[in-house]
Design a protein around this motif. Structure first.
Motif, PDB file in Angstrom:
ATOM      1  N   ILE A 326       0.877  -1.166   0.000  1.00  0.00           N
ATOM      2  CA  ILE A 326       0.000   0.000   0.000  1.00  0.00           C
ATOM      3  C   ILE A 326       0.914   1.216   0.000  1.00  0.00           C
ATOM      4  CG2 ILE A 326      -1.747   1.319   1.237  1.00  0.00           C
ATOM      5  CD1 ILE A 326      -2.816  -1.257   0.048  1.00  0.00           C
ATOM      6  N   PHE A 327       0.826   2.016  -1.051  1.00  0.00           N
ATOM      7  CA  PHE A 327       1.752   3.135  -1.204  1.00  0.00           C
ATOM      8  C   PHE A 327       1.228   4.397  -0.520  1.00  0.00           C
ATOM      9  CE2 PHE A 327       3.969   6.604  -3.180  1.00  0.00           C
ATOM     10  CZ  PHE A 327       5.262   6.118  -3.288  1.00  0.00           C
ATOM     11  N   ASP A 328      -0.053   4.685  -0.690  1.00  0.00           N
ATOM     12  CA  ASP A 328      -0.617   5.884  -0.077  1.00  0.00           C
ATOM     13  C   ASP A 328      -2.062   5.620   0.294  1.00  0.00           C
ATOM     14  OD1 ASP A 328      -0.670   8.425   0.955  1.00  0.00           O
ATOM     15  OD2 ASP A 328      -0.429   9.464  -0.950  1.00  0.00           O
ATOM     16  N   VAL A 329      -2.554   6.406   1.263  1.00  0.00           N
ATOM     17  CA  VAL A 329      -3.919   6.270   1.786  1.00  0.00           C
ATOM     18  C   VAL A 329      -4.524   7.665   1.880  1.00  0.00           C
ATOM     19  CG1 VAL A 329      -5.356   5.506   3.717  1.00  0.00           C
ATOM     20  CG2 VAL A 329      -3.238   4.265   3.176  1.00  0.00           C
ATOM     21  N   GLN A 330      -5.744   7.809   1.370  1.00  0.00           N
ATOM     22  CA  GLN A 330      -6.500   9.047   1.541  1.00  0.00           C
ATOM     23  C   GLN A 330      -7.946   8.705   1.880  1.00  0.00           C
ATOM     24  OE1 GLN A 330      -5.578  12.301   1.490  1.00  0.00           O
ATOM     25  NE2 GLN A 330      -3.418  11.844   1.108  1.00  0.00           N
ATOM     26  N   VAL A 331      -8.606   9.611   2.596  1.00  0.00           N
ATOM     27  CA  VAL A 331      -9.990   9.409   3.024  1.00  0.00           C
ATOM     28  C   VAL A 331     -10.939  10.128   2.077  1.00  0.00           C
ATOM     29  CG1 VAL A 331     -11.671   9.820   4.866  1.00  0.00           C
ATOM     30  CG2 VAL A 331      -9.327   9.127   5.438  1.00  0.00           C
ATOM     31  N   LEU A 332     -12.017   9.441   1.702  1.00  0.00           N
ATOM     32  CA  LEU A 332     -13.092  10.014   0.890  1.00  0.00           C
ATOM     33  C   LEU A 332     -14.332  10.122   1.787  1.00  0.00           C
ATOM     34  CD1 LEU A 332     -12.605   7.769  -2.270  1.00  0.00           C
ATOM     35  CD2 LEU A 332     -11.727  10.089  -1.940  1.00  0.00           C
ATOM     36  N   PRO A 333     -14.598  11.297   2.357  1.00  0.00           N
ATOM     37  CA  PRO A 333     -15.718  11.434   3.292  1.00  0.00           C
ATOM     38  C   PRO A 333     -17.075  11.236   2.613  1.00  0.00           C
ATOM     39  CG  PRO A 333     -14.163  13.260   3.521  1.00  0.00           C
ATOM     40  CD  PRO A 333     -13.812  12.536   2.255  1.00  0.00           C
ATOM     41  N   ASN A 334     -18.016  10.710   3.385  1.00  0.00           N
ATOM     42  CA  ASN A 334     -19.412  10.585   2.966  1.00  0.00           C
ATOM     43  C   ASN A 334     -19.586   9.760   1.692  1.00  0.00           C
ATOM     44  OD1 ASN A 334     -20.231  12.368   5.120  1.00  0.00           O
ATOM     45  ND2 ASN A 334     -19.491  14.060   3.876  1.00  0.00           N
ATOM     46  N   VAL A 335     -18.734   8.764   1.531  1.00  0.00           N
ATOM     47  CA  VAL A 335     -18.831   7.846   0.399  1.00  0.00           C
ATOM     48  C   VAL A 335     -18.725   6.421   0.936  1.00  0.00           C
ATOM     49  CG1 VAL A 335     -17.768   7.048  -1.749  1.00  0.00           C
ATOM     50  CG2 VAL A 335     -17.799   9.492  -1.211  1.00  0.00           C
ATOM     51  N   ARG A 336     -19.654   5.552   0.535  1.00  0.00           N
ATOM     52  CA  ARG A 336     -19.617   4.148   0.953  1.00  0.00           C
ATOM     53  C   ARG A 336     -19.412   3.202  -0.228  1.00  0.00           C
ATOM     54  NH1 ARG A 336     -21.976   2.895   6.095  1.00  0.00           N
ATOM     55  NH2 ARG A 336     -22.833   4.728   7.154  1.00  0.00           N
ATOM     56  N   ARG A 337     -20.044   3.527  -1.352  1.00  0.00           N
ATOM     57  CA  ARG A 337     -20.003   2.640  -2.518  1.00  0.00           C
ATOM     58  C   ARG A 337     -19.515   3.462  -3.709  1.00  0.00           C
ATOM     59  NH1 ARG A 337     -24.648   2.637  -0.199  1.00  0.00           N
ATOM     60  NH2 ARG A 337     -25.616   3.746  -1.944  1.00  0.00           N
ATOM     61  N   ALA A 338     -18.221   3.380  -3.968  1.00  0.00           N
ATOM     62  CA  ALA A 338     -17.629   4.243  -4.998  1.00  0.00           C
ATOM     63  C   ALA A 338     -17.077   3.413  -6.148  1.00  0.00           C
ATOM     64  CB  ALA A 338     -16.525   5.104  -4.404  1.00  0.00           C
ATOM     65  N   GLU A 339     -17.128   3.995  -7.328  1.00  0.00           N
ATOM     66  CA  GLU A 339     -16.495   3.456  -8.526  1.00  0.00           C
ATOM     67  C   GLU A 339     -15.480   4.475  -8.998  1.00  0.00           C
ATOM     68  OE1 GLU A 339     -15.275   1.337 -10.362  1.00  0.00           O
ATOM     69  OE2 GLU A 339     -16.933   0.486 -11.543  1.00  0.00           O
ATOM     70  N   ILE A 340     -14.418   4.009  -9.653  1.00  0.00           N
ATOM     71  CA  ILE A 340     -13.444   4.904 -10.269  1.00  0.00           C
ATOM     72  C   ILE A 340     -13.183   4.425 -11.685  1.00  0.00           C
ATOM     73  CG2 ILE A 340     -11.511   3.614  -9.236  1.00  0.00           C
ATOM     74  CD1 ILE A 340      -9.969   6.324  -9.218  1.00  0.00           C
ATOM     75  N   LEU A 341     -13.191   5.363 -12.622  1.00  0.00           N
ATOM     76  CA  LEU A 341     -13.011   5.053 -14.035  1.00  0.00           C
ATOM     77  C   LEU A 341     -11.679   5.592 -14.525  1.00  0.00           C
ATOM     78  CD1 LEU A 341     -16.567   5.995 -15.416  1.00  0.00           C
ATOM     79  CD2 LEU A 341     -15.784   3.800 -14.500  1.00  0.00           C
ATOM     80  N   ALA A 342     -10.794   4.695 -14.951  1.00  0.00           N
ATOM     81  CA  ALA A 342      -9.567   5.125 -15.614  1.00  0.00           C
ATOM     82  C   ALA A 342      -9.936   5.845 -16.903  1.00  0.00           C
ATOM     83  CB  ALA A 342      -8.680   3.917 -15.903  1.00  0.00           C
ATOM     84  N   PRO A 343      -9.029   6.683 -17.441  1.00  0.00           N
ATOM     85  CA  PRO A 343      -9.386   7.447 -18.646  1.00  0.00           C
ATOM     86  C   PRO A 343      -9.964   6.602 -19.767  1.00  0.00           C
ATOM     87  CG  PRO A 343      -7.366   8.312 -17.741  1.00  0.00           C
ATOM     88  CD  PRO A 343      -7.708   7.091 -16.919  1.00  0.00           C
ATOM     89  N   HIS A 344      -9.384   5.443 -20.046  1.00  0.00           N
ATOM     90  CA  HIS A 344      -9.910   4.653 -21.160  1.00  0.00           C
ATOM     91  C   HIS A 344     -11.304   4.115 -20.844  1.00  0.00           C
ATOM     92  CE1 HIS A 344      -8.441   1.307 -18.676  1.00  0.00           C
ATOM     93  NE2 HIS A 344      -9.217   0.527 -19.389  1.00  0.00           N
ATOM     94  N   GLN A 345     -11.604   3.894 -19.577  1.00  0.00           N
ATOM     95  CA  GLN A 345     -12.956   3.456 -19.208  1.00  0.00           C
ATOM     96  C   GLN A 345     -13.955   4.595 -19.358  1.00  0.00           C
ATOM     97  OE1 GLN A 345     -11.300   2.050 -15.323  1.00  0.00           O
ATOM     98  NE2 GLN A 345     -12.748   0.376 -15.624  1.00  0.00           N
ATOM     99  N   TRP A 346     -13.519   5.819 -18.994  1.00  0.00           N
ATOM    100  CA  TRP A 346     -14.404   6.958 -19.138  1.00  0.00           C
ATOM    101  C   TRP A 346     -14.712   7.229 -20.608  1.00  0.00           C
ATOM    102  CZ3 TRP A 346     -13.922  11.826 -21.416  1.00  0.00           C
ATOM    103  CH2 TRP A 346     -14.935  12.750 -21.111  1.00  0.00           C
TER     104      TRP A 346
END
Length: 370
Positions: A326-346
């Motif tokens: 695990i290289f880095d950790v950040q908190v995403l407040p008020n989010v429980r079910r998140a998706e992330i799209l890489a540029p090619h997916q977007w």
């Protein structure tokens, strides 16, 4: 804890792999703590990629995308910046239209989509912060703190005063930055060295913490320090080579061990009175490095949750397969079910969002023929 699906996409050919089963084990109250805080974690990991980890009704939610050599992360509001091999990509949570995401309607409360890409070149970017439209980053290869704003590949604004030349040969392995009250206040390096990769000779106990901008050495003799943070007016630093979370007196340099953990500590975030600490296995491709933690047997890759007030380890979420670091950790407040799209997916499922609302587009491969 049963295995969870970690959905990765393959870059380059655009072909999606089948979801891998990632075995997550909660050794305490990690998931319960994360759910109680009503937040998710963004994790940059190795071999590669970024994962978003949340909890919904006691069940972990895990989504990921492949990004080449993902490293430093930064969060400000609904934006997430990710450093990759040669660029920094800024994502935004399209939360107003997350429920309408075509691939899974009525499920996500956050979908992070790419908005801005800064082409930096190979800089080995570690700790980062978002400061309005600018990205502030630790540029490890060029041994400086820099601004990334699109005018240049990067603009240096601070270097350790013991460095005599501006070069791209990683002279001290500058890696950590405490960005507090909209300014960099402390930085970590693996060595007080001024030669090409000179820090490697003494990295077992040559690490330092410096004050910014003065360059004053606050503490020395550290074993691979990372991730300095100012929390409630106190300086916290991870000492990876010992698996420690430290609190350091910035006047005297006195170190207090807040917690000892079963992994190389790298990546620190705080939220709701809880410290989230990234844990990694050691890279052994160069053989033993003489680090104190090497004598402690098998290490784990995962994330620890620690109560800030007491130093009590609330739980550790261990990755039993698929993740070595695990290289880095950040908190995403008020989010429980998140998706992330890489540029090619977007590009496959593009979105448009403005202050007036948004929509997901149906891609027209033929283009406009009007």
């Amino acid at each position: 804890m049963e295995a969870a699906e970690l959905k990765d996409e393959v870059q380059g050919n655009g072909i999606a792999e089948k979801p891998d089963l990632i075995d997550l084990r909660d050794t305490g109250r990690f998931l319960a703590t994360l759910e109680a805080l009503n937040c998710s974690l963004a994790l940059s990991r190795r071999p590669s990629g970024v994962a978003l980890l949340g909890v919904d009704k006691g069940v972990p939610t895990l989504s990921a995308c492949m990004l080449p050599r993902s490293m430093g992360l930064a969060v400000e509001g609904d934006r997430l910046a990710i450093a990759t091999h040669r660029e920094v990509i800024v994502f935004a949570n399209a939360k107003a239209i997350a429920q309408q995401y075509p691939a899974r309607p009525n499920h996500y409360d956050g979908v992070f989509v790419p908005r801005v890409a800064h082409f930096t070149g190979n800089c080995d970017l570690h700790d980062m912060a978002l400061d309005g439209p600018r990205v502030i980053a630790v540029n490890t290869r060029f041994s400086c703190l820099c601004v990334i704003d699109g005018f240049f590949n990067f603009t240096p604004f601070w270097r350790p005063p013991f460095l005599t030349d501006f070069t791209g040969d990683d002279r001290c392995h500058l890696n950590g930055m405490a960005f507090h009250d909209r300014k960099a206040s402390f930085a970590t390096a693996l060595g007080h060295t001024n030669t090409s990769y000179g820090w490697r000779e003494g990295m077992a106990d040559g690490g330092i913490v410096m004050e910014v901008p003065s360059g004053r050495i606050v503490a020395s003799g550290l074993s691979m320090p990372h991730s300095p943070r100012v929390i409630d007016g106190q300086l916290y630093v991870l000492e990876g080579g010992r698996g420690h979370v430290l609190q350091i007196d910035t006047t005297t340099g006195t170190k207090r061990v807040v917690a000892e953990l079963p992994g190389f500590t790298h990546g620190l975030a705080v939220y709701g009175g809880v410290l989230f600490v990234g844990l990694s296995k050691l890279r052994m491709k160069r053989g033993p490095q003489g680090l104190p933690i090497e004598s402690r047997g098998e290490l784990v890759a995962g994330v620890a949750a620690i109560e800030l007030a007491s130093g009590q380890v609330l739980g550790i979420l261990e990755f039993y397969n698929g993740v070595e670091e695990i290289f880095d950790v950040q908190v995403l407040p008020n989010v429980r079910r998140a998706e992330i799209l890489a540029p090619h997916q977007w590009f496959e499922t593009p979105s448009i969002e403005t202050v007036h609302g948004g929509m997901w587009e149906l891609r027209d491969d033929e283009g406009d023929n009007a």
